[in-house]
Write a protein that holds these residues in place. Structure first.
Motif, PDB file in Angstrom:
ATOM      1  N   ALA A   1       0.817  -1.220   0.000  1.00  0.00           N
ATOM      2  CA  ALA A   1       0.000   0.000   0.000  1.00  0.00           C
ATOM      3  C   ALA A   1       0.847   1.265   0.000  1.00  0.00           C
ATOM      4  CB  ALA A   1      -0.938  -0.012   1.216  1.00  0.00           C
ATOM      5  N   THR A   2       2.120   1.159  -0.340  1.00  0.00           N
ATOM      6  CA  THR A   2       2.987   2.332  -0.310  1.00  0.00           C
ATOM      7  C   THR A   2       2.461   3.448  -1.221  1.00  0.00           C
ATOM      8  OG1 THR A   2       5.227   3.137  -0.771  1.00  0.00           O
ATOM      9  CG2 THR A   2       4.426   1.319  -2.124  1.00  0.00           C
ATOM     10  N   ASN A   3       2.631   4.685  -0.784  1.00  0.00           N
ATOM     11  CA  ASN A   3       2.216   5.827  -1.602  1.00  0.00           C
ATOM     12  C   ASN A   3       3.378   6.400  -2.417  1.00  0.00           C
ATOM     13  OD1 ASN A   3       3.771   7.161   0.278  1.00  0.00           O
ATOM     14  ND2 ASN A   3       2.104   8.392   1.138  1.00  0.00           N
ATOM     15  N   GLY A   4       4.485   5.679  -2.408  1.00  0.00           N
ATOM     16  CA  GLY A   4       5.645   6.108  -3.184  1.00  0.00           C
ATOM     17  C   GLY A   4       6.705   6.807  -2.366  1.00  0.00           C
ATOM     18  N   CYS A   5       6.367   7.209  -1.147  1.00  0.00           N
ATOM     19  CA  CYS A   5       7.353   7.841  -0.260  1.00  0.00           C
ATOM     20  C   CYS A   5       8.104   6.756   0.506  1.00  0.00           C
ATOM     21  CB  CYS A   5       6.660   8.795   0.716  1.00  0.00           C
ATOM     22  SG  CYS A   5       5.840  10.186  -0.073  1.00  0.00           S
ATOM     23  N   LYS A   6       9.428   6.824   0.487  1.00  0.00           N
ATOM     24  CA  LYS A   6      10.246   5.831   1.187  1.00  0.00           C
ATOM     25  C   LYS A   6      10.824   6.413   2.463  1.00  0.00           C
ATOM     26  CE  LYS A   6      13.051   3.274  -1.164  1.00  0.00           C
ATOM     27  NZ  LYS A   6      14.084   2.737  -2.070  1.00  0.00           N
ATOM     28  N   PRO A   7      10.922   5.558   3.490  1.00  0.00           N
ATOM     29  CA  PRO A   7      10.419   4.187   3.547  1.00  0.00           C
ATOM     30  C   PRO A   7       8.973   4.132   4.051  1.00  0.00           C
ATOM     31  CG  PRO A   7      11.631   4.660   5.542  1.00  0.00           C
ATOM     32  CD  PRO A   7      11.701   5.911   4.705  1.00  0.00           C
ATOM     33  N   VAL A   8       8.311   3.005   3.820  1.00  0.00           N
ATOM     34  CA  VAL A   8       7.063   2.725   4.529  1.00  0.00           C
ATOM     35  C   VAL A   8       7.423   2.557   5.998  1.00  0.00           C
ATOM     36  CG1 VAL A   8       5.283   0.987   4.918  1.00  0.00           C
ATOM     37  CG2 VAL A   8       5.866   1.681   2.589  1.00  0.00           C
ATOM     38  N   LYS A   9       6.668   3.234   6.876  1.00  0.00           N
ATOM     39  CA  LYS A   9       6.968   3.165   8.308  1.00  0.00           C
ATOM     40  C   LYS A   9       5.846   2.448   9.050  1.00  0.00           C
ATOM     41  CE  LYS A   9       9.896   7.291   8.538  1.00  0.00           C
ATOM     42  NZ  LYS A   9      10.195   8.564   9.244  1.00  0.00           N
ATOM     43  N   LEU A  10       6.260   1.619   9.989  1.00  0.00           N
ATOM     44  CA  LEU A  10       5.315   0.864  10.820  1.00  0.00           C
ATOM     45  C   LEU A  10       5.667   1.062  12.285  1.00  0.00           C
ATOM     46  CD1 LEU A  10       4.950  -2.425   8.803  1.00  0.00           C
ATOM     47  CD2 LEU A  10       3.023  -1.256   9.851  1.00  0.00           C
ATOM     48  N   GLU A  11       4.632   0.997  13.120  1.00  0.00           N
ATOM     49  CA  GLU A  11       4.853   1.134  14.552  1.00  0.00           C
ATOM     50  C   GLU A  11       4.023   0.097  15.303  1.00  0.00           C
ATOM     51  OE1 GLU A  11       3.902   4.438  18.026  1.00  0.00           O
ATOM     52  OE2 GLU A  11       4.596   5.135  16.058  1.00  0.00           O
ATOM     53  N   PHE A  12       4.692  -0.703  16.133  1.00  0.00           N
ATOM     54  CA  PHE A  12       4.026  -1.661  17.021  1.00  0.00           C
ATOM     55  C   PHE A  12       4.101  -1.091  18.439  1.00  0.00           C
ATOM     56  CE2 PHE A  12       5.094  -4.149  13.372  1.00  0.00           C
ATOM     57  CZ  PHE A  12       4.217  -5.222  13.321  1.00  0.00           C
ATOM     58  N   HIS A  13       2.948  -0.869  19.057  1.00  0.00           N
ATOM     59  CA  HIS A  13       2.957  -0.271  20.390  1.00  0.00           C
ATOM     60  C   HIS A  13       1.887  -0.926  21.266  1.00  0.00           C
ATOM     61  CE1 HIS A  13       2.238   2.709  23.593  1.00  0.00           C
ATOM     62  NE2 HIS A  13       3.529   2.981  23.433  1.00  0.00           N
TER      63      HIS A  13
ATOM     64  N   SER B   1       0.400   0.691  13.501  1.00  0.00           N
ATOM     65  CA  SER B   1       0.102   1.834  12.638  1.00  0.00           C
ATOM     66  C   SER B   1       1.116   1.909  11.508  1.00  0.00           C
ATOM     67  CB  SER B   1       0.137   3.135  13.443  1.00  0.00           C
ATOM     68  OG  SER B   1      -0.780   3.090  14.522  1.00  0.00           O
ATOM     69  N   ASP B   2       0.635   2.249  10.308  1.00  0.00           N
ATOM     70  CA  ASP B   2       1.575   2.451   9.199  1.00  0.00           C
ATOM     71  C   ASP B   2       1.478   3.872   8.665  1.00  0.00           C
ATOM     72  OD1 ASP B   2      -0.549   2.601   7.359  1.00  0.00           O
ATOM     73  OD2 ASP B   2      -0.370   0.505   6.757  1.00  0.00           O
ATOM     74  N   PHE B   3       2.563   4.306   8.050  1.00  0.00           N
ATOM     75  CA  PHE B   3       2.679   5.659   7.510  1.00  0.00           C
ATOM     76  C   PHE B   3       3.368   5.583   6.151  1.00  0.00           C
ATOM     77  CE2 PHE B   3       2.843   5.644  12.112  1.00  0.00           C
ATOM     78  CZ  PHE B   3       1.874   6.577  12.470  1.00  0.00           C
ATOM     79  N   ASN B   4       3.214   6.634   5.358  1.00  0.00           N
ATOM     80  CA  ASN B   4       3.691   6.649   3.971  1.00  0.00           C
ATOM     81  C   ASN B   4       2.980   5.585   3.143  1.00  0.00           C
ATOM     82  OD1 ASN B   4       5.406   8.785   4.445  1.00  0.00           O
ATOM     83  ND2 ASN B   4       7.221   7.503   4.729  1.00  0.00           N
ATOM     84  N   THR B   5       1.712   5.343   3.471  1.00  0.00           N
ATOM     85  CA  THR B   5       0.877   4.414   2.714  1.00  0.00           C
ATOM     86  C   THR B   5      -0.387   5.131   2.250  1.00  0.00           C
ATOM     87  OG1 THR B   5      -0.326   3.620   4.665  1.00  0.00           O
ATOM     88  CG2 THR B   5       1.715   2.472   4.086  1.00  0.00           C
ATOM     89  N   THR B   6      -1.150   4.455   1.418  1.00  0.00           N
ATOM     90  CA  THR B   6      -2.384   5.051   0.886  1.00  0.00           C
ATOM     91  C   THR B   6      -3.550   4.968   1.858  1.00  0.00           C
ATOM     92  OG1 THR B   6      -3.065   2.952  -0.098  1.00  0.00           O
ATOM     93  CG2 THR B   6      -1.712   4.423  -1.450  1.00  0.00           C
ATOM     94  N   GLY B   7      -3.394   4.186   2.947  1.00  0.00           N
ATOM     95  CA  GLY B   7      -4.539   3.891   3.801  1.00  0.00           C
ATOM     96  C   GLY B   7      -5.431   2.857   3.128  1.00  0.00           C
TER      97      GLY B   7
ATOM     98  N   ARG C   1      -4.994   9.920  14.611  1.00  0.00           N
ATOM     99  CA  ARG C   1      -4.296   9.879  13.323  1.00  0.00           C
ATOM    100  C   ARG C   1      -4.568  11.146  12.529  1.00  0.00           C
ATOM    101  NH1 ARG C   1      -1.748   6.964   9.550  1.00  0.00           N
ATOM    102  NH2 ARG C   1      -1.483   5.222  10.991  1.00  0.00           N
ATOM    103  N   ASN C   2      -3.500  11.795  12.055  1.00  0.00           N
ATOM    104  CA  ASN C   2      -3.633  12.957  11.181  1.00  0.00           C
ATOM    105  C   ASN C   2      -2.771  12.827   9.919  1.00  0.00           C
ATOM    106  OD1 ASN C   2      -1.087  13.271  12.224  1.00  0.00           O
ATOM    107  ND2 ASN C   2      -1.558  15.125  13.409  1.00  0.00           N
ATOM    108  N   GLU C   3      -2.250  11.601   9.679  1.00  0.00           N
ATOM    109  CA  GLU C   3      -1.495  11.311   8.466  1.00  0.00           C
ATOM    110  C   GLU C   3      -2.163  10.149   7.747  1.00  0.00           C
ATOM    111  OE1 GLU C   3       2.848  11.012   8.778  1.00  0.00           O
ATOM    112  OE2 GLU C   3       2.659  11.633  10.870  1.00  0.00           O
ATOM    113  N   TYR C   4      -1.948  10.098   6.419  1.00  0.00           N
ATOM    114  CA  TYR C   4      -2.493   8.979   5.662  1.00  0.00           C
ATOM    115  C   TYR C   4      -1.913   7.668   6.183  1.00  0.00           C
ATOM    116  CZ  TYR C   4      -3.840  12.586   2.258  1.00  0.00           C
ATOM    117  OH  TYR C   4      -4.374  13.690   1.651  1.00  0.00           O
TER     118      TYR C   4
END
Length: 634
Positions: A44-56, A112-118, A226-229
């Motif tokens: 689901a990457t939106n083209g921005c590197k890297p795809v970021k993930l967070e386990f909390h 949570s993931d970031f730099n993705t399309t959602g 959440r305030n980012e895609y």
């Protein structure tokens, strides 16, 4: 109005707690969860590197659990329903689930993931979107092409990590749309006289009885806003597995080494960040952990090595694309001797083995091209850990896939063996040879001793001597390998065998009209003894090619107890079966050893001491060898 909704199931059978998708991933929950989450986010990457993930992981009170009171009530209803049916597994699950909900503090794992399309398409009336595939469907995937998921059951690993089988999804997609919904995968139960399906949804209840997603759920925003895609997944009642953070990190290193190394993926587990910058440090730390990442450490060394990459864009006639193989030969240490098989998103599929038992190597295979990746994706099993040609639907397609896979495997094996042959031909010296050749090591480290090679010719005298008779190998279905031993002298015939006239007989032998020796063998009756041999399993061995030109191999054996009259059987490893090697000669400690076809007669081996054996085999090419050690069973 936001609420839990479990559809009525009157007259529609019973749904048990053993959900097939969830059960598939229960063996290695944290590894399966990590693989599923990371591959979804990479796809689901939106083209921005890297795809970021967070386990909390966090602990919440019941006020932050959407629909807490209703879900708790339904859990107790289900508990009573299955107690009446005396279903042990269901009773155990609901007893534990009720206990978790009774607690003042409930563990939650947020991913949570970031730099993705959602998760796009939450308002799709056709229900054919990433949102509906992930949240509302079973056995359905809307991924296409070379994207990793194609069966739609991988998401079940998320529910396997929940002691409540309950998960909430929250997304803010690239189109600016927000959506949130809860899903609970339980079992049939009865509440207020109505039979209910086990699968329920938390969201907006519609007049037709369906449940649609909410734009937001306040309780989830209270946990993390959440305030980012991207997408948030909340695993409610997270099973607090021991060392769960270490297991996630190890799974990342083992399964997403390429994505991390290429800076396509970065993951944060509480205060630990896994990215390209600290990749080496983490591999060093976890390589020796139980079920750690020793293979990933070898593959990392391949990535860092200054080696050429073998490329082939014409390997398959009708499938456009390129396969790339990078190989490292380890001359100074042991390696995993496997190939990391990967596809386009940088996730490992599996470790390919049975390449060579004598070459110390590690290698990485990648594929480029949408059609090529898609072709092999069709052969993947639901857990994405192997290729199975039978996944294709028609017999002609299956045969074609089998041929394609055979061509790929042959190219991999031939390339590695060629690389290994070239490397060992350049340098046979192996670090640690002082352990393999102690007699040389003692000479080189003792300053009072001196040896040198002189450029002088010496006369060599060859003395012909009679050889000890060979053993007769008797194989039976009950005894395994047994050897009838006799000692005699005589000459060999033209075929290298002892003439049968030289074999001694006694009055009981059939050739002298006797009844033959009984199978037990009793010396008092004049019968020759049968000596039985048993395979030795608990020992250490290392085998490598020591002279490529002469097909000479060296094996080092270390046993954990003194054993007598040892025999080493050598086999050439094939793709489907092993064949006996034809051993030409063998030596140990400077002395020749007796050989019989594929068997080397070693004699006694002492506990803890290295036994070094050099032997040559009859072959026109370098072989992958396997051995079995046998000892006299007294």
């Amino acid at each position: 109005m936001e609420q839990w909704n479990f559809p009525n199931a009157n007259g529609l059978g019973i749904q048990g707690i053993s959900n097939s998708g969830v059960e598939t991933f229960k063996g290695k929950i944290m590894e399966s969860l990590t693989r599923e989450i990371c591959q979804n986010s990479l796809d689901a990457t939106n083209g921005c590197k890297p795809v970021k993930l967070e386990f909390h992981k966090s602990i919440i009170t019941k006020e932050f659990f959407p629909g807490y009171a209703t879900l708790k009530e339904y859990m107790y209803d289900a508990k009573r329903y299955w107690e009446e049916r005396e279903n042990k597994k269901s009773i155990e699950f609901f007893n534990h689930a009720c206990k978790v909900l009774e607690s003042d503090h409930i563990p939650v794992l947020r991913i949570s993931d970031f730099n993705t399309t959602g998760l796009t398409g939450s308002d799709d009336t056709e229900e054919n979107s990433a949102w509906f595939s992930m949240v509302c469907s079973e056995g359905v995937s809307n991924k296409s092409g070379s994207n990793s998921g194609s069966y739609g059951i991988g998401k079940s690993s998320i529910y396997a990590a929940s002691s409540l089988r309950t998960v909430f999804f929250n997304t803010y997609d690239k189109d600016g749309k927000s959506a949130a919904q809860g899903v609970s995968k339980l079992a049939t139960f009865i509440t207020n006289g109505e039979k209910k399906f086990g699968n329920g949804f938390y969201g907006n209840l519609q007049l037709d009885g369906s449940t649609t997603c909410c734009e937001t759920i306040d309780e989830l925003d209270g946990i993390s806003y959440r305030n980012e895609y991207g997408t948030d997944i909340y695993i409610m009642g997270f099973n607090d597995y021991s060392n769960w953070q270490d297991k996630i990190i190890i799974s990342l290193l083992e399964n997403f080494l390429l994505a991390i190394y290429n800076a396509d993926l970065e993951v944060k587990i509480h205060d630990v960040i896994v990215n390209r910058d600290n990749l080496k440090k983490l591999l060093e730390k976890y390589k020796n952990f139980p079920n750690g990442c020793s293979s990933a450490f070898n593959y990392y060394q391949v990535l860092m090595a200054d080696e050429n990459v073998y490329e082939n864009s014409e390997l398959f006639n009708n499938i456009p694309g390129k396969v790339k193989l990078k190989v490292r030969i380890f001359k100074d240490s042991l390696a995993n001797r496997t190939v990391l098989m990967s596809r386009s998103n940088g996730m490992k599929l599996f470790d390919k083995n049975r390449i060579s038992s004598s070459i110390q190597f590690s290698a990485i295979l990648t594929m480029e091209g949408e059609e090529l990746n898609q072709y092999f994706a069709r052969m993947e099993d639901p857990t994405h850990t192997c290729w199975q040609p039978d996944r294709y639907d028609h017999e002609n397609k299956i045969k074609e896939a089998e041929k394609v896979l055979k061509v790929l495997n042959k190219w991999i094996k031939d390339t590695i063996i060629k690389k290994g042959t070239e490397s060992y031909g350049e340098e046979i010296d192996v670090k640690g040879m002082e352990g393999l050749l102690p007699e040389f090591y003692e000479l080189s480290t003792n300053k009072k001793k001196h040896e040198s090679l002189e450029n002088q010719k010496s006369k060599v005298t060859v003395n012909k001597r009679n050889k000890v008779k060979q053993s007769i190998n008797i194989k039976t279905s009950t005894n395994g390998n047994s050897y009838y031993e006799y000692v005699d002298i005589g000459s060999l015939d033209d075929n290298g065998e002892y003439d049968t006239k030289d074999v001694p007989h006694n009055e009981h032998s059939k050739i002298k009209n006797g009844e033959g020796a009984p199978h037990q063998g009793n010396d008092k009756d004049g019968n020759r003894p049968i000596v039985k041999f048993k395979e030795v399993n608990n020992y250490k061995k290392r085998i490598f090619i020591s002279d490529i030109n002469n097909n000479e191999y060296t094996i080092k054996l270390i046993v954990n107890q003194n054993i007598e009259d040892c025999r080493l059987q050598v086999y050439i490893s094939g793709e489907t079966t092993n064949i006996d090697a034809n051993i030409l000669a063998a030596t140990s400690d400077g002395k020749s050893l007796k050989v019989t076809q594929n068997t080397i007669h070693i004699g006694r081996i002492f506990k803890g001491f290295s036994k070094i054996i050099r032997f040559s085999i009859e072959s026109d090419y370098q072989c992958n060898l396997e051995v079995k050690l046998y000892a006299n069973k007294k």
